[in-house]
Design an enzyme around this catalytic site. Structure first.
Site, short mmCIF file in Angstrom:
data_model
loop_
_atom_site.label_atom_id
_atom_site.label_comp_id
_atom_site.label_asym_id
_atom_site.label_seq_id
_atom_site.Cartn_x
_atom_site.Cartn_y
_atom_site.Cartn_z
N ASP A 153 -2.38 10.40 4.01
CA ASP A 153 -3.66 10.04 4.05
C ASP A 153 -4.37 11.30 5.14
OD1 ASP A 153 -6.21 9.06 3.94
OD2 ASP A 153 -5.59 7.42 5.64
N LYS A 187 -9.37 13.06 8.87
CA LYS A 187 -8.71 12.82 9.96
C LYS A 187 -8.84 13.89 11.08
CE LYS A 187 -6.02 9.03 8.34
NZ LYS A 187 -6.46 7.52 8.97
N ARG A 219 -7.55 -0.03 1.24
CA ARG A 219 -8.06 -1.19 0.70
C ARG A 219 -8.58 -1.13 -0.68
NH1 ARG A 219 -12.40 -1.58 5.50
NH2 ARG A 219 -10.58 -0.59 6.29
N LYS A 224 0.70 -1.38 -0.05
CA LYS A 224 -0.06 0.07 -0.09
C LYS A 224 0.87 1.22 -0.14
CE LYS A 224 -3.06 2.65 3.11
NZ LYS A 224 -3.58 2.71 4.56
N ASP A 260 -11.86 7.42 4.29
CA ASP A 260 -10.74 7.09 5.07
C ASP A 260 -10.42 5.83 4.91
OD1 ASP A 260 -8.39 7.75 6.54
OD2 ASP A 260 -9.45 7.70 8.37
N GLU A 276 -9.37 4.20 2.36
CA GLU A 276 -9.07 4.10 0.92
C GLU A 276 -7.76 3.21 0.50
OE1 GLU A 276 -5.43 5.57 2.70
OE2 GLU A 276 -7.72 6.21 3.44
N ASP A 285 2.02 6.11 5.91
CA ASP A 285 0.72 5.32 5.30
C ASP A 285 1.09 4.71 4.06
OD1 ASP A 285 -1.75 4.11 5.73
OD2 ASP A 285 -2.70 5.89 4.49
#
Length: 461
Positions: free
Chosen positions: A233, A240, A314, A228, A310, A312, A251
């Site tokens: 993020d 967030k 996956r 990933k 949030d 995202e 991230d």
């Protein structure tokens, strides 16, 4: 910056100070047999045989000193790390001869992330002697790979966006004679639609892309490593809070793990056909950011209702896993800083590990134990699959309620893995919240050495 190769040398009988390593269980017998001068020194240090304690031991002359560390066999990997950070520069030899796994902690303890610091580091290496070149070379490769993960995660998002992540993969490909293919723009929109949609709000120069590296003989077993690569993020329109956004430079920690593992595979020359896939995006906020309630097409053809922008990671992983599966690999491994639920359940040190194959799951756990890089398996619980149902699409990206968040995220990813293909997913934190010897606060590799050990066991000589 001290290069890892400068911290280990092959023992040819050269002069070196000794390091004595004592098991806490053997402390009473060992200390009772010491010379009066050493006993006095131990008393001055208030040494009690507690694990982690260190001391300088006197010899016959003021210059004839040696070092002592008390370490449990359970922590052998890091038993010499504190000394590597504190002893004077010089050459050292373990009294037992072979430091084994402790050489890794010794070398890694001397690594520093210095990109943003004034260059006033005049440190010289502490050199530990090891018995043979093969073990030295392998340890240095592992140290360098771990340092790569740490450095990439510690780098600020302003300096490590999708383009810079692509450059890291390109440099890796150049070093090992691999090929690289990058999908951007309209081709990304058509071929990897969820990667495109998640990253479409990023500023110019930080556009999303799918990065693929290929290496090895096509006749060898094909393995896919997926990471990933969310370089920052914000949470998107489901933004967030500031506390949750503080560490979101990390991230892309899954991509850092995948890149480092690919480097280890190629450096070792494992007889595999390697396919590295990194969907690189920034989950930004702008007028064209994807919204809660949007329905996203995927490369596989399934439609996904966005219930939380949030969630995202996956989404981009789903397109990457689909692409990996198209080449019919014998194994898929993916790394992702995916859910807070995994951290609530297991803390930072244990990557939540999911596998659709019992042998793969068992082999991964054994590999992690063997190299001191533990994993913890969580279930792909079929009973929770219904939580992914959508009223308007084939599935949702994040179920309501928050129950079993790490499990439902893994179940989402499973939808995009070809049936019958062994696959493991590591939900890793990629961050160490508190420093320990050899392990500073900051970016960290969890599960990297375990997965490398698995690949060596299965495909190595």
């Amino acid at each position: 910056m001290i290069d890892a190769s400068a911290t280990l040398a092959v023992d040819t009988g050269q002069a070196a100070r000794e390091i004595t390593l004592v098991d806490p269980a053997d402390w009473d017998a060992w200390s009772a047999a010491c010379s009066p001068a050493v006993c006095a020194s131990l008393a001055a240090h208030r040494m009690t045989g507690k694990a982690g304690a260190t001391a300088i031991l006197p010899g016959d002359t003021p210059e004839d000193w040696s070092a002592l560390v008390v370490a449990s066999p359970d922590d052998r990997l890091w038993s010499l790390a504190k000394l590597a950070e504190t002893l004077p520069a010089g050459t050292y030899r373990l009294t037992g001869g072979d430091p084994g796994a402790a050489a890794f902690g010794w070398a890694l303890a001397q690594h520093r992330f210095t990109r943003y610091r004034k260059s006033d580091d005049d440190r010289k290496p502490r050199v530990l002697l090891v018995p043979e070149e093969a073990a030295r070379a392998e340890t240095i490769r592992l140290v360098d790979a771990t340092a790569t993960v740490r450095d990439l995660v510690d780098t600020g998002a302003a300096d490590l966006g999708p383009a810079e992540l692509e450059a890291e993969v390109a440099a890796l490909a150049t070093r090992h004679g691999a090929t690289i293919d990058v999908t951007r723009g309209d081709a990304l929109r058509d071929g990897f639609p969820m990667v495109h949609i998640v990253g479409q709000a990023a500023a110019a120069g930080r556009e999303p892309r799918m990065i693929e590296l290929s290496w090895g003989d096509p006749a060898h077993p094909r393995i896919a490593i997926v990471g990933k690569g969310v370089c920052f993020d914000s949470g998107g329109l489901d933004i967030k809070p500031s506390a949750g956004m503080r560490l979101m430079k990390k991230d892309m920690g899954g991509a850092a793990h995948a890149l480092a593992l690919a480097g280890l595979v190629m450096a070792a020359g494992l007889p595999v056909r390697l396919h590295l896939l990194i969907p690189a995006v920034e989950n930004a906020i702008a007028g064209n950011a994807f919204r809660p309630g949007d329905v996203l097409p995927s490369r596989l053809g399934l439609s996904v209702e966005s219930t939380n922008t949030d969630a995202e990671g996956r989404l981009v992983l789903a397109d990457a896993l689909t692409r990996a599966g198209e080449e019919r690999p014998v194994l898929i491994l993916d790394f992702a800083t995916l859910t807070g639920a995994a951290r609530v359940a297991l803390g930072p040190d244990l990557p939540a590990t999911f596998a659709n194959d019992e042998r793969l799951a068992a082999d991964l756990l054994v590999a992690g134990e063997a190299v001191g890089d533990p994993l913890w398996r969580l279930p792909l619980w079929d009973g929770y699959d219904d939580l992914l149902k959508s009223d308007v699409a084939d599935l949702v990206n994040a179920p309501d309620g928050g129950f079993a968040g790490a499990v439902t995220a893994a179940l989402f990813l499973r939808r995009f893995v070809p049936k019958g293909t062994p696959w493991a997913h590591l939900d890793t934190f990629a961050w160490r919240p508190a420093a320990k010897p050899g392990r500073p606060k900051g970016g960290e590799a969890y599960g990297l050495r375990a997965c490398y050990q698995l690949l060596k066991t299965r495909y190595g000589a």
